[in-house]
Design a protein around this motif. Structure first.
Motif, PDB file in Angstrom:
ATOM      1  N   LYS A 219       0.833  -1.194   0.000  1.00 34.91           N
ATOM      2  CA  LYS A 219       0.000   0.000   0.000  1.00 34.91           C
ATOM      3  C   LYS A 219       0.875   1.254   0.000  1.00 34.91           C
ATOM      4  O   LYS A 219       1.825   1.359   0.773  1.00 34.91           O
ATOM      5  N   GLY A 220       0.569   2.187  -0.897  1.00 38.00           N
ATOM      6  CA  GLY A 220       1.338   3.426  -1.012  1.00 38.00           C
ATOM      7  C   GLY A 220       2.378   3.407  -2.110  1.00 38.00           C
ATOM      8  O   GLY A 220       2.955   4.453  -2.434  1.00 38.00           O
ATOM      9  N   SER A 221       2.649   2.243  -2.704  1.00 34.26           N
ATOM     10  CA  SER A 221       3.609   2.175  -3.810  1.00 34.26           C
ATOM     11  C   SER A 221       3.062   2.966  -5.001  1.00 34.26           C
ATOM     12  O   SER A 221       1.869   2.918  -5.297  1.00 34.26           O
ATOM     13  N   ILE A 222       3.947   3.673  -5.685  1.00 39.21           N
ATOM     14  CA  ILE A 222       3.544   4.516  -6.821  1.00 39.21           C
ATOM     15  C   ILE A 222       4.073   3.877  -8.098  1.00 39.21           C
ATOM     16  O   ILE A 222       5.276   3.605  -8.225  1.00 39.21           O
ATOM     17  N   LEU A 223       3.184   3.681  -9.064  1.00 35.16           N
ATOM     18  CA  LEU A 223       3.522   2.971 -10.295  1.00 35.16           C
ATOM     19  C   LEU A 223       3.053   3.776 -11.497  1.00 35.16           C
ATOM     20  O   LEU A 223       2.109   4.569 -11.413  1.00 35.16           O
ATOM     21  N   SER A 224       3.701   3.536 -12.626  1.00 37.46           N
ATOM     22  CA  SER A 224       3.248   4.113 -13.891  1.00 37.46           C
ATOM     23  C   SER A 224       2.193   3.199 -14.494  1.00 37.46           C
ATOM     24  O   SER A 224       1.992   2.059 -14.055  1.00 37.46           O
ATOM     25  N   SER A 225       1.506   3.683 -15.531  1.00 34.56           N
ATOM     26  CA  SER A 225       0.454   2.873 -16.160  1.00 34.56           C
ATOM     27  C   SER A 225       1.037   1.604 -16.782  1.00 34.56           C
ATOM     28  O   SER A 225       0.412   0.541 -16.743  1.00 34.56           O
ATOM     29  N   SER A 226       2.235   1.711 -17.341  1.00 33.12           N
ATOM     30  CA  SER A 226       2.859   0.516 -17.933  1.00 33.12           C
ATOM     31  C   SER A 226       3.228  -0.495 -16.849  1.00 33.12           C
ATOM     32  O   SER A 226       3.109  -1.713 -17.067  1.00 33.12           O
ATOM     33  N   ASP A 227       3.668   0.013 -15.665  1.00 32.09           N
ATOM     34  CA  ASP A 227       3.968  -0.906 -14.558  1.00 32.09           C
ATOM     35  C   ASP A 227       2.712  -1.638 -14.116  1.00 32.09           C
ATOM     36  O   ASP A 227       2.735  -2.858 -13.860  1.00 32.09           O
ATOM     37  N   VAL A 228       1.602  -0.896 -14.007  1.00 32.70           N
ATOM     38  CA  VAL A 228       0.336  -1.523 -13.602  1.00 32.70           C
ATOM     39  C   VAL A 228      -0.071  -2.590 -14.607  1.00 32.70           C
ATOM     40  O   VAL A 228      -0.478  -3.711 -14.237  1.00 32.70           O
ATOM     41  N   ARG A 229       0.061  -2.279 -15.864  1.00 39.10           N
ATOM     42  CA  ARG A 229      -0.330  -3.231 -16.917  1.00 39.10           C
ATOM     43  C   ARG A 229       0.510  -4.508 -16.825  1.00 39.10           C
ATOM     44  O   ARG A 229      -0.034  -5.621 -16.861  1.00 39.10           O
ATOM     45  N   ASN A 230       1.816  -4.360 -16.682  1.00 40.69           N
ATOM     46  CA  ASN A 230       2.691  -5.538 -16.624  1.00 40.69           C
ATOM     47  C   ASN A 230       2.425  -6.378 -15.382  1.00 40.69           C
ATOM     48  O   ASN A 230       2.457  -7.619 -15.438  1.00 40.69           O
ATOM     49  N   ILE A 231       2.166  -5.719 -14.253  1.00 39.12           N
ATOM     50  CA  ILE A 231       1.907  -6.462 -13.009  1.00 39.12           C
ATOM     51  C   ILE A 231       0.596  -7.243 -13.127  1.00 39.12           C
ATOM     52  O   ILE A 231       0.515  -8.410 -12.703  1.00 39.12           O
ATOM     53  N   VAL A 232      -0.441  -6.629 -13.688  1.00 37.84           N
ATOM     54  CA  VAL A 232      -1.735  -7.309 -13.830  1.00 37.84           C
ATOM     55  C   VAL A 232      -1.616  -8.485 -14.792  1.00 37.84           C
ATOM     56  O   VAL A 232      -2.143  -9.588 -14.528  1.00 37.84           O
ATOM     57  N   ILE A 233      -0.921  -8.289 -15.914  1.00 38.39           N
ATOM     58  CA  ILE A 233      -0.749  -9.390 -16.879  1.00 38.39           C
ATOM     59  C   ILE A 233       0.014 -10.547 -16.238  1.00 38.39           C
ATOM     60  O   ILE A 233      -0.331 -11.727 -16.403  1.00 38.39           O
ATOM     61  N   SER A 234       1.075 -10.199 -15.493  1.00 34.39           N
ATOM     62  CA  SER A 234       1.856 -11.243 -14.826  1.00 34.39           C
ATOM     63  C   SER A 234       1.013 -11.992 -13.804  1.00 34.39           C
ATOM     64  O   SER A 234       1.105 -13.223 -13.681  1.00 34.39           O
ATOM     65  N   TYR A 235       0.170 -11.280 -13.071  1.00 30.99           N
ATOM     66  CA  TYR A 235      -0.679 -11.923 -12.069  1.00 30.99           C
ATOM     67  C   TYR A 235      -1.665 -12.891 -12.741  1.00 30.99           C
ATOM     68  O   TYR A 235      -1.886 -14.016 -12.258  1.00 30.99           O
ATOM     69  N   VAL A 236      -2.269 -12.436 -13.857  1.00 35.65           N
ATOM     70  CA  VAL A 236      -3.238 -13.283 -14.555  1.00 35.65           C
ATOM     71  C   VAL A 236      -2.578 -14.561 -15.073  1.00 35.65           C
ATOM     72  O   VAL A 236      -3.115 -15.673 -14.913  1.00 35.65           O
ATOM     73  N   LYS A 237      -1.400 -14.435 -15.662  1.00 31.47           N
ATOM     74  CA  LYS A 237      -0.720 -15.603 -16.221  1.00 31.47           C
ATOM     75  C   LYS A 237      -0.212 -16.522 -15.122  1.00 31.47           C
ATOM     76  O   LYS A 237      -0.288 -17.755 -15.245  1.00 31.47           O
ATOM     77  N   THR A 238       0.303 -15.954 -14.040  1.00 34.48           N
ATOM     78  CA  THR A 238       0.822 -16.783 -12.946  1.00 34.48           C
ATOM     79  C   THR A 238      -0.287 -17.618 -12.309  1.00 34.48           C
ATOM     80  O   THR A 238      -0.074 -18.779 -11.938  1.00 34.48           O
ATOM     81  N   ASN A 239      -1.459 -17.022 -12.170  1.00 37.13           N
ATOM     82  CA  ASN A 239      -2.585 -17.738 -11.552  1.00 37.13           C
ATOM     83  C   ASN A 239      -3.476 -18.443 -12.567  1.00 37.13           C
ATOM     84  O   ASN A 239      -4.558 -18.943 -12.201  1.00 37.13           O
ATOM     85  N   GLU A 240      -3.029 -18.510 -13.840  1.00 37.33           N
ATOM     86  CA  GLU A 240      -3.719 -19.228 -14.911  1.00 37.33           C
ATOM     87  C   GLU A 240      -5.196 -18.823 -14.992  1.00 37.33           C
ATOM     88  O   GLU A 240      -6.108 -19.647 -14.952  1.00 37.33           O
ATOM     89  N   LEU A 241      -5.408 -17.512 -15.121  1.00 31.02           N
ATOM     90  CA  LEU A 241      -6.767 -16.984 -15.155  1.00 31.02           C
ATOM     91  C   LEU A 241      -7.254 -16.668 -16.573  1.00 31.02           C
ATOM     92  O   LEU A 241      -8.395 -16.213 -16.741  1.00 31.02           O
ATOM     93  N   VAL A 242      -6.421 -16.906 -17.583  1.00 31.73           N
ATOM     94  CA  VAL A 242      -6.859 -16.666 -18.958  1.00 31.73           C
ATOM     95  C   VAL A 242      -7.898 -17.721 -19.335  1.00 31.73           C
ATOM     96  O   VAL A 242      -7.687 -18.926 -19.126  1.00 31.73           O
ATOM     97  N   ASP A 243      -9.010 -17.273 -19.874  1.00 31.40           N
ATOM     98  CA  ASP A 243     -10.086 -18.190 -20.246  1.00 31.40           C
ATOM     99  C   ASP A 243      -9.622 -19.103 -21.372  1.00 31.40           C
ATOM    100  O   ASP A 243      -9.101 -18.635 -22.397  1.00 31.40           O
ATOM    101  N   GLU A 244      -9.814 -20.439 -21.192  1.00 30.50           N
ATOM    102  CA  GLU A 244      -9.347 -21.392 -22.193  1.00 30.50           C
ATOM    103  C   GLU A 244     -10.149 -21.308 -23.480  1.00 30.50           C
ATOM    104  O   GLU A 244      -9.614 -21.500 -24.576  1.00 30.50           O
TER     105      GLU A 244
END
Length: 547
Positions: free
Chosen positions: A365-390
């Motif tokens: 909480k309180g970390s400051i990120l750019s829009s590209s950082d947010v995008r990369n973190i969300v994509i990484s989270y989705v792929k790591t947790n295998e949340l992409v719809d088959e």
């Protein structure tokens, strides 16, 4: 002279129409008259920023009154007084004392000191020639001079110091015949006083000749000459802009040279070998550094500056000013400040609600990120947790963490999948907004919230007149005074700077008429600001087509 009983009958308080009802010549105590006779009324000094409030109709409070070392003038409640600015004896307002001098001091210089009746730039001033206040050097009494007054019982102008600034009967008769239109009478009286002024100047020169040497072996006059030259070249090199020319010599001294005076020192031209600003500028004109002309009768202006002159180029800004002088702008050869549009980047802070989503990537909480950082973190989270719809890779399955972070309560039972674009946009909406501004030559500045745009509005004034109001110029590194001067010259309309309501350190520019078209050309074409950072351009008047 106005008395307490006369004020309600003759002093206008509601616009200009009441001026026409005046039947007695009580308007002599205007700033125009006091500029010719600065010692006509007891004078109290205040600071330059206070003038804007006085011109806006405010009364002068005692905390804004500067108490000189020699003490305040002795006045009684109801006495008509002049109000001057520090460093200049030219009155900028006329007011009535709400208490005596003894009561002011007893109150600890707190409370209302003067009810302002008339000030520079108000309607009464507008009935005159609308000239600027002249520069009248302050009468600074040295210890030796104070001792001599005890013996002679008179000051250097021949007045009794204990006379409570009373006016001689002969002067009262002369003032009674003055009005705003009778400039010849003023000139005649001023010519009659010239011999006395000359004698005072000669006396000052005699005193300067026998001044003792200071610790560094130089006289006070020599040190003042050096300070005068330093402030002059500093102002030309770093303060004055080409768009400001022609520039009144009094404005040049007050707004530019005084601000270049080092902390702890006071620029006093009377203590230099030149004695007067006009004589000093005449010398600089002989050196072909500046060109001075009398554009209006009795008022001199600087019309040209040779920024390529060797003396200006070789001048080195003192270290105390160097950081400020080279701050957000670079300077070209002719002295014009080059504006560089700031680089603005939106940023996002991790909120408590979004912290679980960013925890895996190591952001709290309180970390400051750019829009590209947010995008990369969300994509990484989705792929790591295998949340992409088959079945359709354009969708992402919503797990409990995404559900708590991104969905409203009424959506949690209905939405099980989100499109990639919807997922990313929801993430940015739930994060706290920040922004980063990088000015030319500065380190980046990160602030919370969204950056307010430059706000342009049109306001209606009396007689169905319109004015253009511009706010938030400082947020983009723009000098409001420079913008006002540039617009004033281009559209030939009056421009003023006022304190922004609700913000102590911010100002707004106000210029007569709807000037949005000229302002858009200045901000978009010349300053290269992006249109998304300017609000109100749609209010520009439609240009009429020529047949």
């Amino acid at each position: 002279m106005l008395t307490k009983g006369m004020r309600s009958q003759y002093i206008p308080t509601t616009g200009t129409r009441s001026f026409l009802k005046w039947r007695k010549p009580y308007i002599q105590q205007t700033v125009y008259t006091l500029w010719s006779y600065p010692d006509l009324l007891p004078a109290f000094s205040t600071w330059p920023p206070v003038l804007q409030r006085l011109a806006g109709g405010a009364d002068l409070m005692l905390p804004g009154v500067m108490v000189p070392s020699c003490g305040l003038p002795q006045v009684q409640q109801g006495t008509l007084c002049a109000i001057t600015l520090v460093g200049n004896r030219a009155p900028v307002a006329v007011g009535v004392a709400t208490m005596s001098t003894a009561e002011m001091l007893a109150a600890g210089m707190k409370g209302k000191g003067f009810t302002v009746l008339h000030s520079y730039t108000d309607h009464l001033w507008g009935f005159g020639d609308k000239s600027y206040p002249p520069t009248i050097a302050p009468l600074v009494a040295e210890p030796a001079e104070l001792e001599s007054t005890d013996d002679d019982d008179k000051d250097e102008e021949g007045r009794e110091p204990d006379s409570d600034l009373s006016i001689a009967p002969s002067l009262q008769m002369g003032i009674g015949n003055l009005s705003l239109q009778e400039g010849d009478g003023c000139a005649k009286l001023m010519e009659e006083e010239k011999p006395g002024e000359t004698g005072s100047a000669e006396m000052a020169e005699d005193i300067a000749e026998v001044q003792p040497e200071t610790e560094d072996g130089r006289t006070l006059q020599e040190r003042m000459d050096e300070l005068l030259h330093q402030c002059f070249f500093h102002a030309l090199k770093c303060k004055v802009k080409k768009s400001e020319l022609p520039l009144l010599t009094s404005t040049f001294l007050r707004n530019h040279m005084f601000s270049c005076c080092p902390e702890g020192q006071q620029l006093d031209i009377k203590k230099s070998s030149y004695k007067k600003l006009s004589k000093f500028l005449q010398y600089m004109q002989q050196q072909k550094i500046v060109q001075v002309k009398e554009l209006n009768k009795g008022v001199e202006s600087i019309v040209h500056i040779d920024w390529k002159h060797a003396d200006i180029k070789s001048f080195v800004v003192p270290e105390a000013f160097s950081a400020v002088s080279t701050a957000p702008e670079s300077q070209c050869g002719d002295g014009e400040q080059l504006y560089h549009a700031p680089e603005i980047i939106p940023l996002y802070g991790v909120s408590a609600k979004m912290a679980p989503l960013f925890q895996e990537s190591g952001h709290k909480k309180g970390s400051i990120l750019s829009s590209s950082d947010v995008r990369n973190i969300v994509i990484s989270y989705v792929k790591t947790n295998e949340l992409v719809d088959e079945t359709n890779k354009n969708f992402v399955k919503v797990n409990p963490i995404l559900c708590d972070c991104l969905l409203d309560k009424w959506e949690q039972d209905e939405i099980s999948k989100l499109k990639w674009d919807d997922l990313l946009s929801r993430c940015l909406e739930q994060l706290q907004p920040y922004h980063q501004v990088t000015f030319f030559g500065h380190e980046p500045i990160v602030r919370k919230g969204n950056l307010d745009p430059i706000d342009i509005t049109i306001a209606q004034r009396s007689s169905n007149k319109k004015v253009t109001i511009i706010k938030n110029l400082e947020l983009y590194g723009l000098d409001p005074q420079l913008v006002a001067n540039t617009l004033q010259q281009r559209v030939q309309a009056s421009a003023t700077i006022n304190t922004l309501p609700g913000a102590k350190d911010r100002v707004q520019v106000q210029i007569q008429g709807n000037q949005i078209n000229h302002l858009a050309k200045l901000l978009l074409d010349e300053y290269q600001l992006h249109r998304k950072y300017i609000q109100g351009l749609e209010k520009a008047p439609k240009l009429s087509r020529k047949k």
